[in-house]
Design a protein around this motif. Structure first.
Motif, PDB file in Angstrom:
ATOM      1  N   HIS A 495       0.844  -1.183   0.000  1.00  0.00           N
ATOM      2  CA  HIS A 495       0.000   0.000   0.000  1.00  0.00           C
ATOM      3  C   HIS A 495       0.881   1.236   0.000  1.00  0.00           C
ATOM      4  O   HIS A 495       2.073   1.170   0.269  1.00  0.00           O
ATOM      5  CB  HIS A 495      -0.928   0.016   1.223  1.00  0.00           C
ATOM      6  N   SER A 497       2.144   4.769   1.457  1.00  0.00           N
ATOM      7  CA  SER A 497       2.219   5.449   2.752  1.00  0.00           C
ATOM      8  C   SER A 497       1.399   6.738   2.671  1.00  0.00           C
ATOM      9  O   SER A 497       1.016   7.197   1.589  1.00  0.00           O
ATOM     10  CB  SER A 497       3.672   5.781   3.087  1.00  0.00           C
ATOM     11  N   ASP A 498       1.142   7.339   3.841  1.00  0.00           N
ATOM     12  CA  ASP A 498       0.391   8.597   3.845  1.00  0.00           C
ATOM     13  C   ASP A 498       1.118   9.656   3.031  1.00  0.00           C
ATOM     14  O   ASP A 498       0.489  10.454   2.319  1.00  0.00           O
ATOM     15  CB  ASP A 498       0.198   9.077   5.295  1.00  0.00           C
ATOM     16  N   TYR A 499       2.442   9.672   3.123  1.00  0.00           N
ATOM     17  CA  TYR A 499       3.238  10.657   2.380  1.00  0.00           C
ATOM     18  C   TYR A 499       3.063  10.456   0.873  1.00  0.00           C
ATOM     19  O   TYR A 499       2.869  11.415   0.126  1.00  0.00           O
ATOM     20  CB  TYR A 499       4.707  10.519   2.771  1.00  0.00           C
ATOM     21  N   GLN A 500       3.111   9.194   0.443  1.00  0.00           N
ATOM     22  CA  GLN A 500       2.969   8.901  -0.982  1.00  0.00           C
ATOM     23  C   GLN A 500       1.566   9.253  -1.482  1.00  0.00           C
ATOM     24  O   GLN A 500       1.399   9.774  -2.594  1.00  0.00           O
ATOM     25  CB  GLN A 500       3.265   7.424  -1.238  1.00  0.00           C
ATOM     26  N   LYS A 501       0.545   8.983  -0.649  1.00  0.00           N
ATOM     27  CA  LYS A 501      -0.821   9.327  -1.039  1.00  0.00           C
ATOM     28  C   LYS A 501      -0.961  10.832  -1.226  1.00  0.00           C
ATOM     29  O   LYS A 501      -1.548  11.308  -2.196  1.00  0.00           O
ATOM     30  CB  LYS A 501      -1.811   8.847   0.030  1.00  0.00           C
ATOM     31  N   LYS A 502      -0.390  11.590  -0.268  1.00  0.00           N
ATOM     32  CA  LYS A 502      -0.497  13.047  -0.351  1.00  0.00           C
ATOM     33  C   LYS A 502       0.285  13.586  -1.543  1.00  0.00           C
ATOM     34  O   LYS A 502      -0.145  14.544  -2.201  1.00  0.00           O
ATOM     35  CB  LYS A 502       0.008  13.678   0.941  1.00  0.00           C
ATOM     36  N   ARG A 503       1.440  12.974  -1.835  1.00  0.00           N
ATOM     37  CA  ARG A 503       2.224  13.434  -2.979  1.00  0.00           C
ATOM     38  C   ARG A 503       1.447  13.210  -4.270  1.00  0.00           C
ATOM     39  O   ARG A 503       1.455  14.051  -5.168  1.00  0.00           O
ATOM     40  CB  ARG A 503       3.568  12.708  -3.023  1.00  0.00           C
ATOM     41  N   LEU A 636      -5.237  19.974   0.890  1.00  0.00           N
ATOM     42  CA  LEU A 636      -4.472  19.235   1.900  1.00  0.00           C
ATOM     43  C   LEU A 636      -4.950  19.523   3.319  1.00  0.00           C
ATOM     44  O   LEU A 636      -4.461  18.904   4.268  1.00  0.00           O
ATOM     45  CB  LEU A 636      -2.986  19.582   1.783  1.00  0.00           C
ATOM     46  N   LEU A 697       3.611  18.028   3.472  1.00  0.00           N
ATOM     47  CA  LEU A 697       2.936  16.728   3.597  1.00  0.00           C
ATOM     48  C   LEU A 697       3.066  16.133   4.992  1.00  0.00           C
ATOM     49  O   LEU A 697       2.286  15.256   5.365  1.00  0.00           O
ATOM     50  CB  LEU A 697       3.498  15.759   2.550  1.00  0.00           C
ATOM     51  N   GLU A 700       0.493  17.770  10.445  1.00  0.00           N
ATOM     52  CA  GLU A 700      -0.636  17.049  11.015  1.00  0.00           C
ATOM     53  C   GLU A 700      -1.938  17.771  10.659  1.00  0.00           C
ATOM     54  O   GLU A 700      -2.047  18.987  10.833  1.00  0.00           O
ATOM     55  CB  GLU A 700      -0.490  16.952  12.525  1.00  0.00           C
ATOM     56  N   PRO A 703      -8.815  15.462  11.605  1.00  0.00           N
ATOM     57  CA  PRO A 703      -9.771  14.684  10.798  1.00  0.00           C
ATOM     58  C   PRO A 703     -10.856  15.583  10.220  1.00  0.00           C
ATOM     59  O   PRO A 703     -11.252  16.584  10.817  1.00  0.00           O
ATOM     60  CB  PRO A 703     -10.361  13.691  11.807  1.00  0.00           C
TER      61      PRO A 703
END
Length: 804
Positions: A495, A497-503, A636, A697, A700, A703
């Motif tokens: 899957h 990572s959160d960083y990759q999703k945001k990028r 973002l 990215l 924090e 939600p």
């Protein structure tokens, strides 16, 4: 590696196996066949003709009128423009109705009033690559030997009735850089015997040792050197079959001596070199490292400056060859050569690689030495070459060879257990089945219980451990025959990572906004290395840069994006928006690796919107790029933490540049390129930004919360504040938001006035403020109370007064 199907038949019986079927079998065994070429494909109607008469065309200086016998009764007249056509030649004739490469059909024609019944062909016109045509026929028609029969198929006489398999070899399969190596492979695949060339050389009474002495000073670089002497050779063209095989292998024919050395190179994979003995300058060969600054002239007539890293063949005084790479011009075989000194040597790969790389010489010989040749083929290759020189050059081979032998290479002995073979391959092979497979490869195999002990021939230097043997068993058993199984054990699905999703989200947003992604070099020049850098660090210079333009690791992406805009503007593409996510490299303490940070950068120039039908054109400006950033920050979820503050930065416009802060910390800048820089790059107004992508990215984000659509109305109040010209709208907006409390939901600038009615040094900025409470309807008292706090705050902190 190009493999002639007909040549391969000399070593392995290919009966019942077509070239395409063979290619499929080789590919399935682990060596990819990238293609099969039929050399005479699409060509027909080309015969051998005899030029009976040749005379100048009456109306064209560069054309000749030829009477040609094509073996079909009466001679035919053909108009030919080749400069070398002449009476008494046997040539390739494309008759009327013939088809040449490219589906070019030959028809009866008139050239300057004279009838032409066909065409006399050059080799290029018959499908030969220009670089593979012998020099004497590179410009003009090809002339057959005198004993060629008239009227026969010209392509058959040229041995073009062949197919060539192109093998895509990986570096570990250096053994297949020879016809014999491919023969061993094909023999194992088909389960057929491999027939090796028979070398029977008749020698004269004189001994080679009386003519030459060999000394090797660099024993580690050259463990084995074999020299043979062949007298009374006659330099002439090599036989057509040999020329055809060399051409199929991608090598241009020269003369019989050079062609024979190249033929052995392809057949055995062993590079050879032929020296003109009489031009050698001495009766000895000394192999040594070159002296620093020593020079030699190679066969390509280039002067080479040598260092102590280079291995050379000398006559005891001066270099006569750059070992394993290229011979010297001072000992080249020429048309009057009568005595040949033949070299067959084993050089270590690293030394040859160094010479080849330093001098930019990539030869068939050097490529084989680099990957590794079979050290035990040097002697048989020399004998085979001597045999061919005696047969096709009329040479007299002197008795014996002169050697410098310091070679100590033994075949590798590797053992493997049948249980491990079956466990790794998922098979149920018996120990005898595995032994039979290895024996097909001509490996000497002994069996002791369930263990196989294999003596690997030196031609297969890639096999050193038991896993190598298991691979050989698996590929020859057939990958298609291996059982299909599922992996055993627990696994975690891959899957992002959160960083990759945001990028990905960042890239998707910018592309949706109309920007194209660019990928530029991480290297720049010293001049540009500090331009637009967000952090001032010492630039990091490469130890061995390929050029000065790419010698420094970049500190900013913007200079590269400006290069892209300049390149496009020079080609009339002057409205462009691009972005890049990439790394910049920041120096740390001396000796440590640089710190690598990922940045996001963009550059926009020209028209942002254009609607010719409506006559609307909107050039890009600061607020276009700022708006894109605000949209990105909103996507973002960090827009509320973002602040834009006026900034002065070298290379940027002093009044149209802003620093971008996230939670009060600088993360980059946005603005217009300084007009001077734009003029240097020949660009229109250009706006850029560069941000720390990691900082954006990594922030924090709370939600996501959803709120019901407000049931109660909002109330808007507009205020126009008179402030000093140095006060920015951003500063006022921040003060207003802080003072407005929970009821103030939105603040927007909608007007700026700096006209004649404003006192000097002052300006008026108008804001629209929206108040509402989701739980109740606001009263005038609530609004006045909150609004007064705002007015007091701007007066106290910014000296602002309400415009009357």
């Amino acid at each position: 590696m190009y493999v002639s199907y007909k040549w391969l038949q000399d070593y392995v019986d290919l009966t019942g196996v077509s070239p395409d079927e063979l290619a499929e079998k080789i590919t399935k065994s682990g060596i990819e066949v990238e293609g099969v070429e039929t050399l005479n494909e699409g060509i027909s109607g080309v015969v051998v003709g005899y030029v009976l008469e040749r005379e100048k065309h009456p109306d064209a200086d560069k054309l000749n009128k030829c009477q040609v016998d094509i073996g079909a009764g009466e001679p035919v007249q053909i108009i030919c423009g080749a400069p070398n056509v002449d009476k008494g030649q046997k040539v390739a004739v494309a008759t009327v109705g013939a088809v040449l490469p490219g589906n070019f059909k030959i028809k009866k024609a008139k050239l300057r009033g004279e009838v032409s019944n066909g065409m006399i062909c050059s080799l290029q016109e018959l499908g030969f690559e220009s670089k593979l045509v012998a020099k004497e026929y590179s410009e003009g028609i090809y002339v057959f030997p005198e004993d060629t029969e008239i009227g026969t198929n010209a392509l058959d006489q040229l041995f073009r009735d062949d197919q060539v398999l192109e093998l895509g070899l990986t570096p570990n399969r250096a053994d297949c850089q020879s016809m014999l190596g491919v023969a061993y492979e094909v023999g194992a695949i088909l389960g057929r015997e491999v027939k090796l060339p028979q070398t029977e050389v008749k020698t004269g009474t004189e001994k080679a040792a009386d003519y030459i002495k060999v000394t090797v000073d660099a024993k580690e670089d050259n463990p084995l050197y074999v020299a043979k002497v062949i007298k009374n050779v006659t330099i002439k063209p090599s036989p057509l079959w040999m020329q055809a095989r060399l051409t199929a292998a991608g090598i241009r024919p020269h003369n019989n001596v050079v062609d024979i050395t190249n033929y052995i190179l392809i057949e055995y994979g062993q590079p050879l070199h032929a020296f003109d003995y009489d031009r050698l300058g001495s009766k000895e060969i000394v192999v040594r490292r070159a002296a620093d600054g020593e020079e030699m002239l190679t066969l390509d007539n280039a002067k080479r400056k040598l260092t102590a890293d280079h291995l050379v063949i000398t006559n005891g005084q001066v270099p006569v060859a750059l070992a394993g790479v290229m011979g010297g011009a001072n000992s080249e075989v020429q048309a009057n050569t009568t005595t040949v000194l033949l070299e067959s040597a084993y050089f270590t790969g690293g030394t040859i690689r160094k010479s080849s790389k330093d001098h930019g010489l990539r030869s068939e010989a050097s490529s084989r030495y680099e990957k590794g040749v079979d050290p035990h083929r040097a002697r048989p290759a020399a004998e085979r070459a001597a045999q061919l020189l005696a047969e096709y050059a009329g040479g007299e081979v002197l008795e014996g060879s002169v050697e410098a032998d310091h070679l100590s290479v033994e075949p590798a002995v590797v053992s493997v257990d049948i249980n491990k073979i079956n466990r790794l391959l998922g098979t149920e092979l018996s120990v005898q089945q595995a032994a039979d497979i290895l024996n097909r490869l001509q490996f000497s195999t002994s069996v002791d219980g369930g263990e196989l002990t294999v003596t690997v021939p030196t031609r297969r230097g890639d096999i050193t451990i038991e896993e190598d043997l298991i691979e050989e068993v698996g590929r020859l058993y057939g990958y298609d025959n291996l059982a299909t199984t599922l992996p055993i054990g627990s696994s975690t699905p891959g899957h992002l990572s959160d960083y990759q999703k945001k990028r990905r989200m960042v890239r998707g947003f910018l592309e949706g906004a109309g920007l194209y992604q660019a990928v530029t070099y991480s290297l720049t020049s010293e001049e540009k290395s500090l331009q637009f850098a967000m952090e001032a660090r010492t630039p990091i210079k490469l130890a061995m840069p390929m050029s000065e333009e790419r010698s420094i690791l970049r500190l900013s992406i913007i200079p590269h994006l400006l290069e892209v805009l300049k390149y496009n503007a020079a080609r009339q593409n002057d409205s462009l928006a691009i972005y890049e996510t990439g790394s910049v490299f920041l120096s740390t303490d001396e000796g440590d690796l640089p710190e690598e940070k990922e940045h996001l950068s963009a550059a926009v120039t020209g028209l942002w919107e254009t609607h010719p039908w409506q006559g609307e054109k909107k050039p890009v400006d600061f607020f276009v790029l700022k708006g894109i950033l605000e949209g990105l920050f909103s996507k973002l979820g960090i827009l509320d933490s973002i602040e834009f503050r006026k900034l002065e930065k070298e290379g940027m416009h002093p009044g149209r540049t802003a620093e971008v802060l996230l939670a009060g910390i600088s993360i980059g800048f946005v603005g217009q390129i300084h007009p001077k820089v734009e003029k240097e790059l020949d660009l229109k107004e250009t706006y850029v930004f560069e941000l720390s992508l990691k900082a954006i990215l990594a922030e924090e984000v709370a939600p996501l919360k959803y709120e019901a659509i407000p049931r109660y109305p909002s109330i808007t109040r507009d205020i126009a504040l008179v402030v000093d010209k140095t006060t920015t709208a951003g500063e006022l907006s921040t003060i207003i938001k802080d003072a407005g409390g929970k009821l103030l939901k939105d603040v927007n600038v909608f007007d700026l006035y700096e006209g004649d009615r404003m006192e000097p040094g002052k300006k008026s900025i108008a804001f629209s403020l929206k108040y509402f409470d989701p739980e109740r309807t606001l009263t005038d008292e609530d609004i006045v109370k909150a609004h007064d706090k705002v007015l007091d705050a701007v007066k106290e902190k910014a000296g602002a007064v309400l415009r009357g």
